[in-house]
Write a protein that holds these residues in place. Structure first.
Motif: not given
Length: 497
Positions: A74, A76, A80, A88, A90
């Motif tokens: 994951d 970002f 962040w 945001d 992502w």
């Protein structure tokens, strides 16, 4: 620890919860921090070059054409903020490429799989719906010829620390060096919640691709399957190790090759030792085991990086180009939510040697803002407990407007031996006279470097011979006679050269 994923694209920092294990290990960590691989201040500035400001994992494999491919989890973008996964832009996974063979000074990346200039793309779409499919996480990669294979898990829900549920695991492939991926490969469904192969580690050797697997979460054992390298996408071709033979499915025939708990596996055949190496998260530590064959028997676990020195650690994926006695790994940490290159030194039998001699090297064992043993302070200094450390949660500091101020530690050494001391430093903009080095305990320095203002976290190194000494004092400090100045310190290491 990185035990809770974020189920929405943008979260408030106050809404994040991250809990460590019930009983964290206090084991000493032999590993040293080599560099930051991702995020602000990383070797390749991934935050500005590819909008990878925060990410984790770093599953690495050789693409067969002179590059390392590294798949991260994951990821970002610009908004962040530490700690943990948030912000945001992502993307459930991204991929970077590297041709860097000199890992002693860090690992650099030369390109990424992108969907626009300067923006790393999501490789495999995910629904990002909690309770359905919250994300799709890469767990292993391998190349056969010019084709790249990527194992991944479809995560349904991130639960309590160390517990999550998956829908299935599968294998995607790419014929353009990781730019585009085709899904629909072999799939291991997890309808009963206990499938053995939800997270994987790949090793290609002797005409086979070996696939080590663990169930979802961090509490299962490790299992083993293999498939002819030309048949990776044919699930019927997989054979499962039963403890005495390779048998066709179902995969429930597989018996553990390493007892629980095992998670975030990385496995390779290591030419220097002539043995199979396995690293994984065991409880709260990243450990190393070795074996003469892929099926074992596996040695007892040796700590590579412990929770006490690297709080929030997970992952621990070996670099395929680790050579000679140096074994490099990609290690994730929760608070900075980024990946660091660490190193341990191996003997020929695969055991760890030449550990970091500095105790509490990253100041993470300090429990208050006041400096305590094994560190000591001269003048005015303390411990920062915030989100600006180089790694994890804490760093040391000194600050004042006049006089000499330092943090130091006495370390036993072997006489007449060559050593290298390293540490990460940064200062106030007005610093004009800092020193980093080694001195006789309670006496003058005999090996040091002088520095001025240091904007971002910067690695300093000093080499020396111990001479007749049986101990030395490592230190970093500043003269502050020209106004209020500060120095921050983190991640010291002292090892034989």
């Amino acid at each position: 620890m990185k035990l809770l994923r974020v189920p929405i694209v943008m979260v408030l920092l106050s809404g994040l919860v991250s809990a460590g294990p019930a009983q964290a290990s206090s084991a000493h960590s032999p590993a040293i921090v080599v560099s930051k691989m991702t995020g602000p201040g990383s070797v390749s500035a991934t935050d500005t070059n590819w909008k990878i400001k925060a990410t984790d994992l770093g599953v690495m494999w050789d693409n067969g054409s002179g590059e390392i491919l590294a798949a991260f989890g994951d990821t970002f973008g610009d908004t962040w903020q530490p700690p943990g996964a948030n912000g945001d832009d992502w993307r459930s996974q991204v991929l970077l490429r590297s041709t860097d063979r000199n890992l002693a000074d860090g690992m650099s990346f030369s390109s990424a799989a992108t969907d626009a200039p300067g923006h790393a793309k999501e490789l495999i779409p995910s629904k990002k719906i909690d309770g359905d499919e919250i994300t799709v996480i890469p767990t292993a990669g391998v190349s056969v010829g010019t084709r790249q294979y990527l194992a991944y898990m479809s995560v349904r829900h991130w639960g309590e620390p160390g517990v999550w549920t998956t829908n299935h695991s599968s294998i995607a492939y790419s014929d353009d060096n990781g730019q585009n991926w085709v899904t629909g490969g072999p799939r291991w469904d997890n309808l009963g919640g206990d499938n053995h192969f939800q997270m994987a580690a790949f090793v290609r050797r002797d005409g086979f691709v070996y696939m080590y697997g663990t169930p979802n979460g961090r509490n299962g054992a490790a299992y083993l399957a293999r498939v002819p390298e030309a048949a990776v996408l044919d699930k019927a071709a997989y054979r499962y190790w039963t403890g005495s033979a390779w048998q066709p499915g179902p995969d429930t025939l597989a018996t553990p090759v390493v007892a629980a708990p095992v998670s975030e596996l990385s496995v390779q055949f290591n030419a220097f030792t002539g043995r199979w190496l396995m690293t994984y998260l065991k409880g709260s530590d990243v450990v190393l085991r070795t074996a003469p064959a892929p099926t074992g028997p596996w040695s007892g676990p040796a700590v590579v990086a412990g929770f006490a020195d690297f709080p929030g650690l997970y992952g621990g994926f070996m670099h395929p180009w680790s050579s000679g006695p140096n074994l490099y790994l990609a290690l994730s940490e929760w608070t900075p939510y980024n990946v660091y290159l660490i190193r341990v030194t191996l003997n020929r039998d695969g055991s760890i040697t030449n550990p970091n001699l500095v105790r509490d090297p990253s100041f993470e064992r300090q429990t208050t803002g006041t400096v305590s043993a094994p560190w000591a302070v001269h003048g005015n200094g303390g411990i920062d407990q915030a989100t600006w450390a180089f790694t994890a949660d804490r760093n040391g500091f000194v600050r004042y407007d006049r006089g000499w101020h330092d943090l130091h530690q006495t370390v036993p050494v072997t006489p007449h031996t060559a050593y290298t001391l390293s540490g990460w430093l940064r200062t106030s903009p007005d610093n004009d006279n800092g020193f980093f080095g080694v001195r006789n305990p309670g006496g003058p320095p005999f090996a040091e470097v002088n520095f001025g203002a240091v904007g971002g976290w910067t690695k300093f190194t000093v080499t020396f011979n111990s001479g007749s000494r049986s101990s030395v004092e490592v230190f970093a400090g500043i003269w502050t006679d020209n106004g209020d100045m500060w120095l921050q310190l983190d991640d010291f290491a002292l090892t034989r050269t």
